[in-house]
Design a protein around this motif. Structure first.
Motif, PDB file in Angstrom:
ATOM      1  N   THR A  55      52.581  21.448  62.769  1.00  0.00           N
ATOM      2  CA  THR A  55      51.701  22.581  64.182  1.00  0.00           C
ATOM      3  C   THR A  55      49.945  22.305  63.837  1.00  0.00           C
ATOM      4  OG1 THR A  55      51.683  24.109  62.369  1.00  0.00           O
ATOM      5  CG2 THR A  55      53.537  23.773  63.512  1.00  0.00           C
ATOM      6  N   LYS A  56      49.644  23.117  63.907  1.00  0.00           N
ATOM      7  CA  LYS A  56      47.589  23.189  64.456  1.00  0.00           C
ATOM      8  C   LYS A  56      47.366  23.928  63.715  1.00  0.00           C
ATOM      9  CE  LYS A  56      45.714  23.148  69.306  1.00  0.00           C
ATOM     10  NZ  LYS A  56      45.977  23.364  70.615  1.00  0.00           N
ATOM     11  N   GLN A  57      48.173  25.039  63.080  1.00  0.00           N
ATOM     12  CA  GLN A  57      47.434  25.701  61.781  1.00  0.00           C
ATOM     13  C   GLN A  57      48.071  24.672  60.845  1.00  0.00           C
ATOM     14  OE1 GLN A  57      46.684  27.746  61.487  1.00  0.00           O
ATOM     15  NE2 GLN A  57      46.107  28.550  59.467  1.00  0.00           N
ATOM     16  N   GLU A  58      49.384  23.946  59.886  1.00  0.00           N
ATOM     17  CA  GLU A  58      49.702  22.996  59.387  1.00  0.00           C
ATOM     18  C   GLU A  58      48.732  22.200  58.977  1.00  0.00           C
ATOM     19  OE1 GLU A  58      54.518  23.739  59.313  1.00  0.00           O
ATOM     20  OE2 GLU A  58      53.823  22.246  60.388  1.00  0.00           O
ATOM     21  N   LYS A  59      48.098  21.562  60.304  1.00  0.00           N
ATOM     22  CA  LYS A  59      47.461  20.787  59.761  1.00  0.00           C
ATOM     23  C   LYS A  59      45.557  21.166  59.234  1.00  0.00           C
ATOM     24  CE  LYS A  59      48.350  17.644  63.864  1.00  0.00           C
ATOM     25  NZ  LYS A  59      48.116  16.891  65.161  1.00  0.00           N
ATOM     26  N   LYS A  60      45.391  22.291  59.824  1.00  0.00           N
ATOM     27  CA  LYS A  60      44.110  22.879  59.601  1.00  0.00           C
ATOM     28  C   LYS A  60      43.891  23.502  58.313  1.00  0.00           C
ATOM     29  CE  LYS A  60      41.830  25.693  63.356  1.00  0.00           C
ATOM     30  NZ  LYS A  60      42.283  27.350  63.964  1.00  0.00           N
ATOM     31  N   GLU A  61      45.452  23.412  57.509  1.00  0.00           N
ATOM     32  CA  GLU A  61      46.330  24.022  56.498  1.00  0.00           C
ATOM     33  C   GLU A  61      45.533  22.471  55.136  1.00  0.00           C
ATOM     34  OE1 GLU A  61      49.603  25.788  56.301  1.00  0.00           O
ATOM     35  OE2 GLU A  61      48.178  27.839  56.912  1.00  0.00           O
ATOM     36  N   VAL A  62      46.065  21.564  56.012  1.00  0.00           N
ATOM     37  CA  VAL A  62      46.477  20.418  55.234  1.00  0.00           C
ATOM     38  C   VAL A  62      45.082  19.805  55.070  1.00  0.00           C
ATOM     39  CG1 VAL A  62      46.714  18.243  55.529  1.00  0.00           C
ATOM     40  CG2 VAL A  62      48.854  19.699  56.142  1.00  0.00           C
ATOM     41  N   VAL A  63      44.050  20.248  55.697  1.00  0.00           N
ATOM     42  CA  VAL A  63      43.238  19.408  55.950  1.00  0.00           C
ATOM     43  C   VAL A  63      41.827  20.347  54.660  1.00  0.00           C
ATOM     44  CG1 VAL A  63      41.006  19.299  56.826  1.00  0.00           C
ATOM     45  CG2 VAL A  63      42.887  18.402  58.139  1.00  0.00           C
ATOM     46  N   ALA A  64      42.125  21.597  54.858  1.00  0.00           N
ATOM     47  CA  ALA A  64      41.837  22.369  53.639  1.00  0.00           C
ATOM     48  C   ALA A  64      41.915  22.055  51.923  1.00  0.00           C
ATOM     49  CB  ALA A  64      42.143  24.012  53.717  1.00  0.00           C
ATOM     50  N   THR A  65      43.513  21.782  52.297  1.00  0.00           N
ATOM     51  CA  THR A  65      44.008  21.493  50.528  1.00  0.00           C
ATOM     52  C   THR A  65      43.154  20.067  49.566  1.00  0.00           C
ATOM     53  OG1 THR A  65      45.794  23.083  51.222  1.00  0.00           O
ATOM     54  CG2 THR A  65      46.182  20.962  49.430  1.00  0.00           C
ATOM     55  N   ILE A  66      43.270  19.975  51.347  1.00  0.00           N
ATOM     56  CA  ILE A  66      42.882  18.124  50.487  1.00  0.00           C
ATOM     57  C   ILE A  66      41.550  17.604  50.519  1.00  0.00           C
ATOM     58  CG2 ILE A  66      42.152  15.411  51.889  1.00  0.00           C
ATOM     59  CD1 ILE A  66      45.061  15.669  53.034  1.00  0.00           C
ATOM     60  N   MET A  76      36.047  11.501  53.415  1.00  0.00           N
ATOM     61  CA  MET A  76      37.793  11.553  54.636  1.00  0.00           C
ATOM     62  C   MET A  76      37.987  11.479  56.057  1.00  0.00           C
ATOM     63  SD  MET A  76      38.658  15.192  52.596  1.00  0.00           S
ATOM     64  CE  MET A  76      37.069  16.251  53.199  1.00  0.00           C
ATOM     65  N   VAL A  77      38.204  11.039  56.398  1.00  0.00           N
ATOM     66  CA  VAL A  77      38.770  10.208  57.562  1.00  0.00           C
ATOM     67  C   VAL A  77      40.354  11.468  58.740  1.00  0.00           C
ATOM     68  CG1 VAL A  77      38.886   8.810  59.319  1.00  0.00           C
ATOM     69  CG2 VAL A  77      37.660   8.302  56.869  1.00  0.00           C
ATOM     70  N   LEU A  78      39.781  11.649  59.419  1.00  0.00           N
ATOM     71  CA  LEU A  78      41.128  12.541  60.819  1.00  0.00           C
ATOM     72  C   LEU A  78      41.162  12.117  61.511  1.00  0.00           C
ATOM     73  CD1 LEU A  78      42.266  15.712  60.273  1.00  0.00           C
ATOM     74  CD2 LEU A  78      40.241  16.527  61.367  1.00  0.00           C
ATOM     75  N   SER A  94      37.560  21.074  69.823  1.00  0.00           N
ATOM     76  CA  SER A  94      38.096  22.402  68.889  1.00  0.00           C
ATOM     77  C   SER A  94      38.152  22.552  67.831  1.00  0.00           C
ATOM     78  CB  SER A  94      38.731  22.651  69.736  1.00  0.00           C
ATOM     79  OG  SER A  94      40.445  21.797  69.685  1.00  0.00           O
ATOM     80  N   THR A  95      38.193  21.114  66.846  1.00  0.00           N
ATOM     81  CA  THR A  95      38.033  20.504  65.193  1.00  0.00           C
ATOM     82  C   THR A  95      36.973  20.810  64.396  1.00  0.00           C
ATOM     83  OG1 THR A  95      40.313  20.044  66.150  1.00  0.00           O
ATOM     84  CG2 THR A  95      39.301  19.468  63.351  1.00  0.00           C
ATOM     85  N   ASP A  96      37.512  21.320  63.773  1.00  0.00           N
ATOM     86  CA  ASP A  96      35.598  21.419  62.659  1.00  0.00           C
ATOM     87  C   ASP A  96      35.857  20.592  61.391  1.00  0.00           C
ATOM     88  OD1 ASP A  96      33.605  22.208  60.932  1.00  0.00           O
ATOM     89  OD2 ASP A  96      34.699  23.458  59.188  1.00  0.00           O
ATOM     90  N   LEU A  97      33.983  19.305  62.110  1.00  0.00           N
ATOM     91  CA  LEU A  97      34.150  17.635  61.889  1.00  0.00           C
ATOM     92  C   LEU A  97      33.992  18.096  60.955  1.00  0.00           C
ATOM     93  CD1 LEU A  97      34.985  15.996  64.848  1.00  0.00           C
ATOM     94  CD2 LEU A  97      36.953  16.297  63.149  1.00  0.00           C
ATOM     95  N   SER A  98      32.675  19.163  60.103  1.00  0.00           N
ATOM     96  CA  SER A  98      31.763  19.130  59.799  1.00  0.00           C
ATOM     97  C   SER A  98      32.089  18.116  57.675  1.00  0.00           C
ATOM     98  CB  SER A  98      31.252  20.699  58.503  1.00  0.00           C
ATOM     99  OG  SER A  98      32.020  21.343  58.306  1.00  0.00           O
ATOM    100  N   SER A  99      32.996  17.915  57.587  1.00  0.00           N
ATOM    101  CA  SER A  99      33.535  17.408  55.850  1.00  0.00           C
ATOM    102  C   SER A  99      34.087  16.431  56.000  1.00  0.00           C
ATOM    103  CB  SER A  99      34.690  18.612  55.222  1.00  0.00           C
ATOM    104  OG  SER A  99      35.539  18.391  56.006  1.00  0.00           O
ATOM    105  N   ILE A 131      30.922  12.575  65.549  1.00  0.00           N
ATOM    106  CA  ILE A 131      31.257  11.961  64.135  1.00  0.00           C
ATOM    107  C   ILE A 131      31.298  10.173  64.278  1.00  0.00           C
ATOM    108  CG2 ILE A 131      30.834  13.671  62.700  1.00  0.00           C
ATOM    109  CD1 ILE A 131      34.209  12.927  62.072  1.00  0.00           C
ATOM    110  N   ASP A 132      31.131   9.507  63.517  1.00  0.00           N
ATOM    111  CA  ASP A 132      32.131   8.068  63.780  1.00  0.00           C
ATOM    112  C   ASP A 132      33.478   8.209  64.028  1.00  0.00           C
ATOM    113  OD1 ASP A 132      29.681   7.316  63.225  1.00  0.00           O
ATOM    114  OD2 ASP A 132      29.992   6.671  60.771  1.00  0.00           O
ATOM    115  N   ILE A 133      33.861   7.100  64.150  1.00  0.00           N
ATOM    116  CA  ILE A 133      35.145   6.946  65.305  1.00  0.00           C
ATOM    117  C   ILE A 133      35.692   5.679  64.477  1.00  0.00           C
ATOM    118  CG2 ILE A 133      37.174   6.578  67.586  1.00  0.00           C
ATOM    119  CD1 ILE A 133      33.971   7.731  68.715  1.00  0.00           C
ATOM    120  N   ILE A 134      36.968   5.763  64.155  1.00  0.00           N
ATOM    121  CA  ILE A 134      37.645   4.322  63.696  1.00  0.00           C
ATOM    122  C   ILE A 134      38.806   3.928  64.560  1.00  0.00           C
ATOM    123  CG2 ILE A 134      39.550   3.251  62.363  1.00  0.00           C
ATOM    124  CD1 ILE A 134      37.646   4.210  59.590  1.00  0.00           C
TER     125      ILE A 134
END
Length: 292
Positions: A55-66, A76-78, A94-99, A131-134
């Motif tokens: 889910t969107k919420q789970e993705k946010k939490e996974v990103v935060a943990t990593i 890091m690449v998302l 709508s995604t915080d890509l600052s990290s 940000i950059d794109i692969i």
């Protein structure tokens, strides 16, 4: 060449507990295991991370943990991609890509666009992405190959398109890309079995699945390849060759989660429609690890 993405990136799994919830402790351990053993960057919420079932919420939490576990040690690449261009653009906005150092954006799947369709899709993404794109070409999953000429056109036209994870398992396409690419554009192998050969031919490295299970040996193999030490690099490649085959025998990420279970790093739980590796395959993996 973009040095941030030189060497071994790993397409991280999302570990689940037996109740299918995200196992954040295991995820932290896997991140530390990989960074401590020399991988150069982390790829989050890709195919191997089972992003289609998060889910969107789970993705946010996974990103935060990593992000917390990484603590700024490696880039890091998302993963942000899909076959609805407008929805991909909305997700980027709508995604915080600052990290994040880049996004990894898969070629549109299922829709089977023309080469011009691929170009227009990534052009639209390039114009909004801060940000950059692969790029990520994986025709075995998307049902349509993005040809090297289209990739080179995108690389030449958009400064923030800095590389491609090429996973067509097609040696001649890799060589076309390496021959024709702009100087600072990274050709990154998405095929674990071909990664060393791609690096020796001039590629920038790999975004690997098996690398996260054997980060020390796999990242060293790629570094040796980047330094042109092909004899020592191939010695490591031959040691790892069997297990690279095993993890893709049934399904990714069921195979690599079987490796992590054998290493006591996480359970082998996957979410439907995926199922865990068969006992027969798990026995092969355990046998390989015991000897390795």
């Amino acid at each position: 060449m973009n040095n941030k993405f030189l060497g071994t990136g790993v397409a991280l799994v999302t570990p689940f507990k037996s109740d299918f919830s995200v196992d954040h402790d295991a995820l932290t351990n896997i991140v530390n295991f990989n960074i401590d053993n020399g991988v150069e960057y982390l790829v989050i919420c890709g195919t191997t991370g089972e992003s289609a079932t998060l889910t969107k919420q789970e993705k946010k939490e996974v990103v935060a943990t990593i992000s917390t576990a990484n603590n700024g040690r490696v880039p890091m690449v998302l993963g942000i991609g899909g076959n609805n261009t407008a929805a991909v653009i909305e997700e980027i906005k709508s995604t915080d890509l600052s990290s994040m150092d880049a996004i990894l954006s898969v070629c549109p799947y299922y829709s089977k666009p023309t080469q011009e369709g691929f170009y227009q899709h990534f052009k639209a993404i390039s114009e909004v992405c801060p940000i950059d794109i692969i790029l990520y070409n994986v025709p075995g999953r998307t049902a349509k190959n993005m040809e090297s000429a289209t990739t080179i056109r995108l690389a030449s036209d958009f400064d923030n398109i800095v590389g491609i994870k090429e996973a067509g398992n097609n040696v001649s396409q890799y060589l076309e890309l390496l021959k024709n690419k702009p100087d600072n554009f990274a050709i990154i192998s998405g095929d674990d079995d071909l990664a060393l050969g791609v690096v020796l031919a001039g590629g920038s490295g790999v975004i690997s699945v098996i690398g996260q299970g054997f980060p020390k040996e796999f990242s060293e193999m790629i570094r040796l390849g980047l330094n042109g030490d092909n004899k020592a690099a191939y010695d490591l490649h031959f040691r790892l060759m069997d297990v690279i085959g095993y993890i893709f025998e049934e399904n990714n990420p069921a195979g690599i989660k079987g490796v992590f279970e054998a290493l006591n790093l996480c359970q082998d739980t996957v979410r439907l429609p995926l199922v865990p590796a068969s006992n027969e395959l798990k026995d092969k993996i355990k046998g390989f690890i015991a000897k390795f």
